[in-house]
Design an enzyme around this catalytic site. Structure first.
Site, PDB file in Angstrom:
ATOM      1  N   LYS A   1       0.818  -1.202   0.000  1.00 32.34           N
ATOM      2  CA  LYS A   1       0.000   0.000   0.000  1.00 32.34           C
ATOM      3  C   LYS A   1       0.863   1.269   0.000  1.00 32.34           C
ATOM      4  CE  LYS A   1      -3.740  -2.325   2.506  1.00 32.34           C
ATOM      5  NZ  LYS A   1      -4.587  -2.266   3.719  1.00 32.34           N
TER       6      LYS A   1
ATOM      7  N   TYR B   1     -12.654  -2.767  -3.769  1.00 34.40           N
ATOM      8  CA  TYR B   1     -13.275  -2.666  -2.439  1.00 34.40           C
ATOM      9  C   TYR B   1     -14.801  -2.598  -2.498  1.00 34.40           C
ATOM     10  CZ  TYR B   1      -8.605  -1.843  -0.549  1.00 34.40           C
ATOM     11  OH  TYR B   1      -7.282  -1.971  -0.180  1.00 34.40           O
TER      12      TYR B   1
ATOM     13  N   ASN C   1      -1.823  -0.169   7.119  1.00 32.61           N
ATOM     14  CA  ASN C   1      -1.190  -1.404   7.593  1.00 32.61           C
ATOM     15  C   ASN C   1      -0.299  -2.057   6.543  1.00 32.61           C
ATOM     16  OD1 ASN C   1      -3.122  -2.482   5.909  1.00 32.61           O
ATOM     17  ND2 ASN C   1      -4.284  -3.479   7.527  1.00 32.61           N
TER      18      ASN C   1
ATOM     19  N   HIS D   1      -1.835  -5.640   1.617  1.00 28.96           N
ATOM     20  CA  HIS D   1      -3.105  -6.352   1.431  1.00 28.96           C
ATOM     21  C   HIS D   1      -2.796  -7.711   0.840  1.00 28.96           C
ATOM     22  CE1 HIS D   1      -7.104  -7.428  -0.079  1.00 28.96           C
ATOM     23  NE2 HIS D   1      -6.463  -7.795  -1.174  1.00 28.96           N
TER      24      HIS D   1
ATOM     25  N   GLU E   1      -9.535 -10.477  -7.518  1.00 27.23           N
ATOM     26  CA  GLU E   1      -8.605  -9.364  -7.331  1.00 27.23           C
ATOM     27  C   GLU E   1      -7.478  -9.371  -8.369  1.00 27.23           C
ATOM     28  OE1 GLU E   1      -9.299  -8.985  -2.506  1.00 27.23           O
ATOM     29  OE2 GLU E   1      -7.397  -9.779  -3.251  1.00 27.23           O
TER      30      GLU E   1
END
Length: 137
Positions: free
Chosen positions: A10, A50, A117, A120, A131
C-alpha cells in the site's frame, strides 16, 4: 494444491521504501513471484477492488488513502499461498500484530481515519481470482 494470491504494498509501504522488505518476506518463504507492477490506482479500480465495503464508514477514507500514492501489485504462487501470505502479513491491526509479521514488525497506528497497515493479501481463492483479474486483467 497450488494457489495464487494478490499482494498489494500500500502507499504507506511504498512511501516508506519498504516494498523490497515486504515482498522479500513472501519470497523467503518460498513462494514464487509471477507478476509485478507499480501504479497509482484510479478511484474506479479501487471501487471495484473494495466493492464489498461500499457504504461503510471507512470506505471513502480507504479509497482516498489507496489512491494517494504508488501501490505495488504482485501475484505470488505456491502451495497454500493464501493462508501462508496472511500469516506472514499478520492481523490487520498493526498494534496487535505479532513480532515476526510484516504488520507487527513494520506497522503502527498513525492515529488517522484509515488504518495504514502496509499490505493487502487476498483472503480466499475466490477473492484472489477476482482481485488478480482487477489488478492484472
Amino acid at each position: 494444491m497450488t494457489e495464487r494470491t494478490l499482494i498489494l504494498v500500500k502507499p504507506d509501504g511504498t512511501e516508506r521504501s519498504l516494498t523490497g522488505q515486504v515482498l522479500s518476506r513472501f519470497e523467503a518463504k518460498g513462494y514464487t513471484l509471477v507478476e509485478l507492477k507499480m501504479l497509482t490506482p484510479s478511484a474506479e479500480l479501487l471501487a471495484e477492488h473494495y466493492a464489498e465495503h461500499e457504504g461503510k464508514p471507512f470506505y471513502q477514507p480507504l479509497i482516498d488513502f489507496m489512491s494517494s500514492g504508488s501501490v505495488v501489485a504482485a501475484v505470488f504462487e505456491g502451495e497454500r499461498v493464501i493462508e501462508g501470505a496472511r500469516t506472514i502479513m499478520g492481523p490487520s491491526d498493526p498494534t496487535v500484530a505479532p513480532a515476526g509479521t510484516i504488520r507487527g514488525d513494520l506497522g503502527r497506528d498513525w492515529g488517522e481515519d484509515v488504518q495504514k497497515n502496509l499490505v493487502h493479501g487476498s483472503d480466499s481463492p475466490e477473492s484472489a481470482q477476482r482481485e488478480i483479474g482487477i489488478w492484472f486483467g
